[in-house]
Design an enzyme around this catalytic site. Structure first.
Site, PDB file in Angstrom:
ATOM      1  N   ASP A   1      52.589   8.290  38.531  1.00 33.65           N
ATOM      2  CA  ASP A   1      52.353   6.861  38.734  1.00 33.65           C
ATOM      3  C   ASP A   1      50.880   6.519  38.513  1.00 33.65           C
ATOM      4  OD1 ASP A   1      54.889   7.513  40.011  1.00 33.65           O
ATOM      5  OD2 ASP A   1      54.891   5.418  40.602  1.00 33.65           O
TER       6      ASP A   1
ATOM      7  N   LYS B   1      62.311  13.252  37.509  1.00 32.18           N
ATOM      8  CA  LYS B   1      61.511  14.417  37.110  1.00 32.18           C
ATOM      9  C   LYS B   1      62.010  15.703  37.751  1.00 32.18           C
ATOM     10  CE  LYS B   1      57.799  12.852  39.024  1.00 32.18           C
ATOM     11  NZ  LYS B   1      58.304  11.521  39.394  1.00 32.18           N
TER      12      LYS B   1
ATOM     13  N   LYS C   1      57.203   8.528  36.292  1.00 30.97           N
ATOM     14  CA  LYS C   1      57.117   7.666  37.473  1.00 30.97           C
ATOM     15  C   LYS C   1      57.951   8.239  38.626  1.00 30.97           C
ATOM     16  CE  LYS C   1      58.594   3.068  38.857  1.00 30.97           C
ATOM     17  NZ  LYS C   1      58.521   3.582  40.199  1.00 30.97           N
TER      18      LYS C   1
ATOM     19  N   LYS D   1      55.933  14.165  47.730  1.00 30.87           N
ATOM     20  CA  LYS D   1      57.314  14.152  48.238  1.00 30.87           C
ATOM     21  C   LYS D   1      57.793  15.573  48.536  1.00 30.87           C
ATOM     22  CE  LYS D   1      60.014  11.682  45.387  1.00 30.87           C
ATOM     23  NZ  LYS D   1      61.287  11.454  44.665  1.00 30.87           N
TER      24      LYS D   1
HETATM   25  P1  ADP Z   1      61.599  12.088  40.794  1.00 29.26           P
HETATM   26  O1  ADP Z   1      61.409  13.563  40.929  1.00 29.26           O
HETATM   27  O2  ADP Z   1      61.123  11.569  39.476  1.00 29.26           O
HETATM   28  O3  ADP Z   1      60.976  11.329  41.948  1.00 29.26           O
HETATM   29  P2  ADP Z   1      64.388  12.693  41.285  1.00 29.26           P
HETATM   30  O4  ADP Z   1      64.571  13.817  40.350  1.00 29.26           O
HETATM   31  O5  ADP Z   1      64.206  13.034  42.738  1.00 29.26           O
HETATM   32  O6  ADP Z   1      63.160  11.779  40.823  1.00 29.26           O
HETATM   33  O7  ADP Z   1      65.611  11.714  41.055  1.00 29.26           O
HETATM   34  C1  ADP Z   1      65.813  10.544  41.804  1.00 29.26           C
HETATM   35  C2  ADP Z   1      67.309  10.321  41.985  1.00 29.26           C
HETATM   36  O8  ADP Z   1      67.915  10.065  40.723  1.00 29.26           O
HETATM   37  C3  ADP Z   1      68.010  11.542  42.574  1.00 29.26           C
HETATM   38  O9  ADP Z   1      68.832  11.147  43.627  1.00 29.26           O
HETATM   39  C4  ADP Z   1      68.831  12.103  41.423  1.00 29.26           C
HETATM   40  O10 ADP Z   1      70.039  12.654  41.846  1.00 29.26           O
HETATM   41  C5  ADP Z   1      69.055  10.881  40.537  1.00 29.26           C
HETATM   42  N1  ADP Z   1      69.175  11.242  39.107  1.00 29.26           N
HETATM   43  C6  ADP Z   1      68.205  11.760  38.321  1.00 29.26           C
HETATM   44  N2  ADP Z   1      68.644  11.958  37.068  1.00 29.26           N
HETATM   45  C7  ADP Z   1      69.939  11.559  37.031  1.00 29.26           C
HETATM   46  C8  ADP Z   1      70.964  11.513  36.019  1.00 29.26           C
HETATM   47  N3  ADP Z   1      70.726  11.899  34.765  1.00 29.26           N
HETATM   48  N4  ADP Z   1      72.187  11.060  36.363  1.00 29.26           N
HETATM   49  C9  ADP Z   1      72.435  10.654  37.633  1.00 29.26           C
HETATM   50  N5  ADP Z   1      71.518  10.672  38.628  1.00 29.26           N
HETATM   51  C10 ADP Z   1      70.285  11.106  38.350  1.00 29.26           C
HETATM   52 MG    MG Z   2      60.336  14.603  42.336  1.00 25.25          MG
END
Ligand code: ADP
Ligand code: MG
Length: 248
Positions: free
Chosen positions: A127, A14, A9, A40
């Site tokens: 999603d 991810k 999601k 994104k």
């Molecule tokens: P996605 O790619 O699924 O949209 P992101 O990798 O961009 O999500 O992560 C969303 C937010 O969550 C980011 O700001 C990231 O720093 C934070 N985040 C992800 N994994 C962790 C973790 N294990 N501990 C702390 N923060 C995390």
């Molecule tokens: Mg992402």
């Protein structure tokens, strides 16, 4: 060449997981190409000093069909090759189309033959798993699929849908679900919730990633945790994930 897809999601972690995995794999000596498949377009940011790279779709819109690999493939941390498929302007066209166009362009330009990565990782928004977003699990693009989820209801709901989608294609000899990566959000009873989900979808918790503020501290510095602090406990968790994935 191994091809892996990481689904989950939006906002679940991810890209954080994938970019740390790519960095960890590069530390193990593998040539990695990470392909962001999310409108994104920030999948590879932490491998590129916090900068957004031009997306395949943007470059095609700007320069037309006649583009070079060097316009869309960028070398990031420790030689990790970074690509962002991109997406259309919101409200104009389907987001998944960007992924299809980008995959076709990479194929036409023979990106894998030219760069010869050992491992290709697709970081895919899960999603909805239709059209372009299902590309990596169709047509032999990725063989192994991992789903990132926390114990939050909506991310488990997405994980369940992604698992169904993967199973739809499995019978045709394509991708298979290797497991769930539990990226903790510290909700009550999280491990049990995700284990129950795994029972329902006939999968397993492949790896547990705790929540740790070093992730955001590194991100604010435009880095993966691997780059920021290789000796940290969190870095070793990502290194272990990398070792487990290559030994699958
Ligand atoms: P996605 O790619 O699924 O949209 P992101 O990798 O961009 O999500 O992560 C969303 C937010 O969550 C980011 O700001 C990231 O720093 C934070 N985040 C992800 N994994 C962790 C973790 N294990 N501990 C702390 N923060 C995390
Ligand atoms: Mg992402």
């Amino acid at each position: 060449m191994r091809k892996i897809a990481i689904y989950g999601k939006g906002g679940i972690g991810k890209s954080t997981t994938t970019s740390n995995l790519s960095a960890a794999l590069s530390q193990l000596g593998y040539k990695v190409m990470q392909i962001g498949c999310d409108p994104k377009a920030d999948s590879t940011k932490n491998l590129m000093k916090g900068k957004f790279i031009p997306t395949v779709l943007d470059v095609m819109n700007e320069k037309g069909d006649d583009i070079d690999l060097k316009d869309i493939v960028f070398e990031g941390y420790n030689g990790v090759l970074c690509v962002e498929a991109g997406g259309p302007t919101p409200g104009v066209g389907c987001a998944g189309r960007g992924i299809i166009a980008a995959f076709e362009k990479l194929e036409e330009l023979e990106a894998f033959e030219v760069y010869k990565p050992d491992i290709v990782i697709y970081d895919v928004l899960g999603d909805v798993v239709c059209g372009g977003f299902s590309m990596p699990i169709r047509n032999g693009y990725a063989k192994d699929v991992y789903i990132v989820t926390s114990g939050e209801m909506m991310s488990m709901y997405a994980a369940s849908n992604i698992s169904t989608a993967v199973n739809q294609f499995k019978s045709r000899g394509y991708a298979s679900l290797k497991g769930i990566i539990l990226n903790a959000k510290n909700v009550d009873g999280e491990v049990e919730l995700v284990e129950n989900l795994c029972n329902e979808i006939n999968s397993n918790v492949f790896h547990y990633i705790p929540r740790n503020q070093i992730v955001q501290i590194s991100e604010n510095d435009g880095k993966t945790v691997i780059e920021k602090d290789k000796e940290s406990e969190m870095a070793s968790i990502y290194m272990n994930l990398a070792r487990k994935i290559v030994s699958e």
